[in-house]
Design an enzyme around this catalytic site. Sequence first.
Site, PDB file in Angstrom:
ATOM      1  N   GLY A 115       0.801  -1.213   0.000  1.00 54.97           N
ATOM      2  CA  GLY A 115       0.000   0.000   0.000  1.00 54.97           C
ATOM      3  C   GLY A 115       0.835   1.263   0.000  1.00 54.97           C
ATOM      4  O   GLY A 115       0.594   2.196  -0.774  1.00 54.97           O
ATOM      5  N   LYS A 116       1.827   1.306   0.868  1.00 53.21           N
ATOM      6  CA  LYS A 116       2.669   2.499   0.958  1.00 53.21           C
ATOM      7  C   LYS A 116       3.590   2.611  -0.251  1.00 53.21           C
ATOM      8  O   LYS A 116       3.910   3.714  -0.699  1.00 53.21           O
ATOM      9  CB  LYS A 116       3.430   2.484   2.274  1.00 53.21           C
ATOM     10  CG  LYS A 116       2.489   2.568   3.484  1.00 53.21           C
ATOM     11  CD  LYS A 116       3.214   2.390   4.800  1.00 53.21           C
ATOM     12  CE  LYS A 116       2.237   2.488   5.983  1.00 53.21           C
ATOM     13  NZ  LYS A 116       1.253   1.376   5.998  1.00 53.21           N
ATOM     14  N   ARG A 139       5.225 -12.936   1.703  1.00 54.79           N
ATOM     15  CA  ARG A 139       4.628 -11.604   1.617  1.00 54.79           C
ATOM     16  C   ARG A 139       5.132 -10.821   0.396  1.00 54.79           C
ATOM     17  O   ARG A 139       4.414  -9.976  -0.140  1.00 54.79           O
ATOM     18  CB  ARG A 139       4.911 -10.819   2.895  1.00 54.79           C
ATOM     19  CG  ARG A 139       4.092 -11.285   4.090  1.00 54.79           C
ATOM     20  CD  ARG A 139       4.566 -10.637   5.389  1.00 54.79           C
ATOM     21  NE  ARG A 139       4.553  -9.193   5.334  1.00 54.79           N
ATOM     22  CZ  ARG A 139       3.487  -8.424   5.556  1.00 54.79           C
ATOM     23  NH1 ARG A 139       2.319  -9.000   5.833  1.00 54.79           N
ATOM     24  NH2 ARG A 139       3.569  -7.110   5.506  1.00 54.79           N
ATOM     25  N   CYS A 232       1.786   0.845  13.660  1.00 56.15           N
ATOM     26  CA  CYS A 232       0.334   0.853  13.866  1.00 56.15           C
ATOM     27  C   CYS A 232       0.047   0.321  15.269  1.00 56.15           C
ATOM     28  O   CYS A 232      -0.821  -0.521  15.462  1.00 56.15           O
ATOM     29  CB  CYS A 232      -0.388   0.038  12.794  1.00 56.15           C
ATOM     30  SG  CYS A 232       0.149  -1.676  12.651  1.00 56.15           S
TER      31      CYS A 232
END
Length: 472
Positions: A115-116, A139, A232
């Site tokens: 995403g980033k 991943r 997070c």
Amino acid sequence: MSLPEAFTARMKHLLGEEEYTDFLASYTEARRQGLRVNRLKLSPQAFLKRVDWKLESVPWTEDGFYYSESLRPAKHPYYHAGLYYIQEPSAMSPAAVLDACPGERVLDLCAAPGGKTTQLAAAMQGQGILVTNDSNPNRVKALVKNVELYGIRNAVVTNETPDRLAKVFPGYFDKILVDAPCSGEGMFRKEPDMVKSWSQAVIETCCGMQRTILQDAARMLRPGGRLLYSTCTFAPEENERMIAEFLMEQPDFSIVPIPMHEGWEQGRPEWTQNAEANRLVSGTARLWPHRISGEGHYVALLQKAGDKESSERDSMILAKPVGTKQTQEKELADFYTFVKETLPEWKGLEDNGFILTMHEDRVFLSPQDLPGLQSLRLARQGWLLGTIKKKRFEPSQAFAMGLKAENAAQKVNFAPDESDTIRYLKGETLMRQAEKGWNLVCVDGFPLGWAKGAGGMLKNMYPAGWRWMDGA
């Protein structure tokens, strides 16, 4: 949601009775959903004109939007065209704060699922070098797919530990994003399974990883460069204390104060438990679920002393390009034939800062000015264009996604609500007239993939791992 007793007790102690009540109440509220428009494909304004969805702007990034829970954007052809990335709204903050620019050398060190990376790439607009890495081999597969889906052309994808990258890229990058592995307290509402695995021991394990990752990242940043650290989680050990400790050990780094958006809160210096370090962590930011429409995040922007001109990075020995047009003319003859016939308007080979390379039977357009990468595990060495097979060139899915419809001499354009659009995305052969040979398949003028026209039909070349799945 049942939260761990040790977690709630600690949060009550940290926040105080009144704020803790608001914090706890946020777990009873529905979480906000977000998407971010891919500015490599179109502007946010152009996207809004194409959809009749009810969207609300995310305050901290101009291309981010909240959407209602009833909307299913992943089940729309535009998603498969890479027009937007579905992303939790607070997770849009780190890349927005780092503010990558065209022409820079940027590293996303802990990047999967991507995403980033897609946000950084959109800001860079295809100019410069983006190295995106994840140490987990499973991943990194998701990272590669997202790099390809969103049409990123200037990325090198690595599957390495930070220390091994640091040996290859000392003082190389203008900007580095470290979205560090963490205890995930800020994601409890999004991923309830993380609640079950939470413990103080997990926090301590994460702190060890974060400490090492930050040290390696510091080695790869040029003088005057910027490093964005984010987590997070709410744990002070992984946030203010981690940054304070890093700054105490790295006196050539300093905090760049982050402009506060509505609902953001400055970092809590009192949580460092180090009076001398208190001043060092002012200017970092916390995003709390009871203050914003989103989950939890912590963001710290650091700058290394010095300036670009004093850096020795540009005098480092860079790898000589391999597989150039001149040295591989014979091997690439079938590729050039494909380009002449299928993409006569494409000027990709003349892009400044890139060079055509060949690795085994695969053809890439790779960024120049990279150090030697032979010692690294590489998932992608640039933009994968395709494969030479038995004296013919087969274009890749990544090639299609990085093109524009006008590049292709032969193309088929579907409407989003056309039945053949979903049939194509499911991998079905389509009974449809098309030019013989390779056709770029598009939806509303945005590439979806390839098909081969022959005898009144389109032979579907959409890859199996990308196909539309019915259901939720």
